[in-house]
Design an enzyme around this catalytic site. Structure first.
Site, mmCIF file in Angstrom:
data_model
loop_
_atom_site.group_PDB
_atom_site.id
_atom_site.type_symbol
_atom_site.label_atom_id
_atom_site.label_comp_id
_atom_site.label_asym_id
_atom_site.label_seq_id
_atom_site.Cartn_x
_atom_site.Cartn_y
_atom_site.Cartn_z
ATOM 1 N N PRO A 172 0.793 -1.236 0.000
ATOM 2 C CA PRO A 172 0.000 0.000 0.000
ATOM 3 C C PRO A 172 0.826 1.287 0.000
ATOM 4 C CG PRO A 172 -0.117 -1.104 2.134
ATOM 5 C CD PRO A 172 0.535 -2.058 1.186
ATOM 6 N N ASN A 173 0.294 2.235 -0.736
ATOM 7 C CA ASN A 173 0.817 3.609 -0.831
ATOM 8 C C ASN A 173 2.084 3.732 -1.677
ATOM 9 O OD1 ASN A 173 -1.252 4.784 0.886
ATOM 10 N ND2 ASN A 173 -0.249 3.666 2.553
ATOM 11 N N ARG A 231 5.121 11.004 -2.495
ATOM 12 C CA ARG A 231 4.901 10.594 -1.105
ATOM 13 C C ARG A 231 6.192 10.787 -0.294
ATOM 14 N NH1 ARG A 231 4.671 4.396 1.152
ATOM 15 N NH2 ARG A 231 4.164 4.968 3.286
ATOM 16 N N TYR A 258 11.344 8.668 1.003
ATOM 17 C CA TYR A 258 11.279 7.623 -0.023
ATOM 18 C C TYR A 258 11.935 8.004 -1.349
ATOM 19 C CZ TYR A 258 7.985 5.615 3.290
ATOM 20 O OH TYR A 258 7.425 5.088 4.423
ATOM 21 N N ASN A 296 8.112 -5.704 -1.227
ATOM 22 C CA ASN A 296 8.052 -4.561 -0.339
ATOM 23 C C ASN A 296 6.591 -4.479 0.095
ATOM 24 O OD1 ASN A 296 8.001 -2.188 1.057
ATOM 25 N ND2 ASN A 296 8.977 -0.940 -0.537
ATOM 26 N N ALA A 355 3.356 -0.992 4.619
ATOM 27 C CA ALA A 355 2.845 -1.039 5.999
ATOM 28 C C ALA A 355 2.424 -2.449 6.413
ATOM 29 C CB ALA A 355 1.681 -0.068 6.149
ATOM 30 N N HIS A 383 4.525 -4.712 8.725
ATOM 31 C CA HIS A 383 4.529 -4.591 10.184
ATOM 32 C C HIS A 383 3.249 -5.086 10.831
ATOM 33 C CE1 HIS A 383 7.847 -2.106 8.958
ATOM 34 N NE2 HIS A 383 7.048 -1.215 8.400
ATOM 35 N N GLU A 426 13.015 -9.560 1.037
ATOM 36 C CA GLU A 426 12.255 -8.410 1.551
ATOM 37 C C GLU A 426 13.032 -7.136 1.232
ATOM 38 O OE1 GLU A 426 11.761 -8.541 5.806
ATOM 39 O OE2 GLU A 426 10.745 -6.597 5.877
ATOM 40 N N HIS A 476 12.958 -2.673 1.305
ATOM 41 C CA HIS A 476 12.347 -1.405 1.711
ATOM 42 C C HIS A 476 13.215 -0.270 1.184
ATOM 43 C CE1 HIS A 476 9.588 -3.375 4.429
ATOM 44 N NE2 HIS A 476 10.598 -4.135 4.807
ATOM 45 N N SER A 478 13.255 2.841 2.625
ATOM 46 C CA SER A 478 13.826 3.423 3.846
ATOM 47 C C SER A 478 14.330 2.287 4.732
ATOM 48 C CB SER A 478 12.749 4.222 4.586
ATOM 49 O OG SER A 478 11.734 3.350 5.066
ATOM 50 N N ARG A 493 13.489 4.170 12.079
ATOM 51 C CA ARG A 493 12.283 5.002 12.138
ATOM 52 C C ARG A 493 11.463 4.675 13.398
ATOM 53 N NH1 ARG A 493 9.554 4.702 6.446
ATOM 54 N NH2 ARG A 493 8.363 6.426 7.371
HETATM 55 C C1 DQA Z 1 8.468 0.960 3.425
HETATM 56 C C2 DQA Z 1 8.643 1.144 4.943
HETATM 57 C C3 DQA Z 1 7.329 0.895 5.672
HETATM 58 O O1 DQA Z 1 7.503 1.091 7.060
HETATM 59 C C4 DQA Z 1 6.267 1.862 5.180
HETATM 60 O O2 DQA Z 1 5.026 1.569 5.786
HETATM 61 C C5 DQA Z 1 6.153 1.909 3.707
HETATM 62 C C6 DQA Z 1 7.364 1.846 2.885
HETATM 63 C C7 DQA Z 1 9.755 1.316 2.650
HETATM 64 O O3 DQA Z 1 9.864 0.900 1.513
HETATM 65 O O4 DQA Z 1 10.606 2.027 3.175
HETATM 66 O O5 DQA Z 1 5.065 2.118 3.160
HETATM 67 O O6 DQA Z 1 8.168 -0.397 3.164
#
Ligand code: DQA
Length: 144
Positions: A10-11, A18, A23, A74, A77, A80, A98, A100, A102, A107
């Site tokens: 998501p997102n 964003r 990011y 990836n 959210a 977690h 996996e 990411h 960031s 964080r």
């Molecule tokens: C993320 C890190 C996650 O904590 C966050 O919710 C994201 C992006 C990353 O790629 O850094 O949406 O997966």
């Protein structure tokens, strides 16, 4: 040719605008292009997808049971929060990477636990879009 499923949660469709300080400014389609180009150098056929829905992510992970050689995810959210994503990944007998953009460990506390890491062969985080490149390199090493 190895078939690799690259899944984005998501997102991540909003990358580019964003929180660019966290990011970066590359869009998800920029990252898709990077993955396809870099994947080709490893002899990978990249199937790159994004969804905002947990159920769709689970359906797509289940699809990877047949005809795929590796998964790079990836889960954003859902990393977690999602026991469903964790359980779906456990169905797979192919390597899972996996990634990411960031580094969640630098964080907020609520980003420190990952349901994906428990089943991932490697975790690559904190390199921006390059995390995806490094993730494909890790898959190539494992599949060699
Ligand atoms: C993320 C890190 C996650 O904590 C966050 O919710 C994201 C992006 C990353 O790629 O850094 O949406 O997966």
């Amino acid at each position: 040719m190895a078939r690799i499923l690259v899944l984005n949660g998501p997102n991540l469709n909003k990358l580019g605008t964003r929180e660019p300080n966290i990011y970066g400014t590359q869009t998800l389609s920029d990252i898709e292009k990077l993955c396809i180009d870099h994947g080709t150098s490893h002899g990978f056929e990249i199937d790159f997808r994004q969804t905002n829905s947990e159920g769709t992510l689970v359906d797509w992970i289940q699809e990877a049971c047949d005809g795929y050689h590796g998964v790079m995810i990836n889960a954003a959210a859902y990393t977690h929060t999602s026991l469903a994503v964790h359980d779906a990944l456990k169905l797979l007998s192919i390597p899972i990477i996996e990634v990411h953009l960031s580094n969640p460990h630098e964080r907020e506390d609520f980003r420190h636990h990952s349901y994906v890491s428990l089943v991932a062969a490697k975790v690559i985080a904190g390199h921006g879009a390059r995390s995806y490149i490094l993730g494909l390199d890790a898959l190539a090493e494992i599949l060699a």
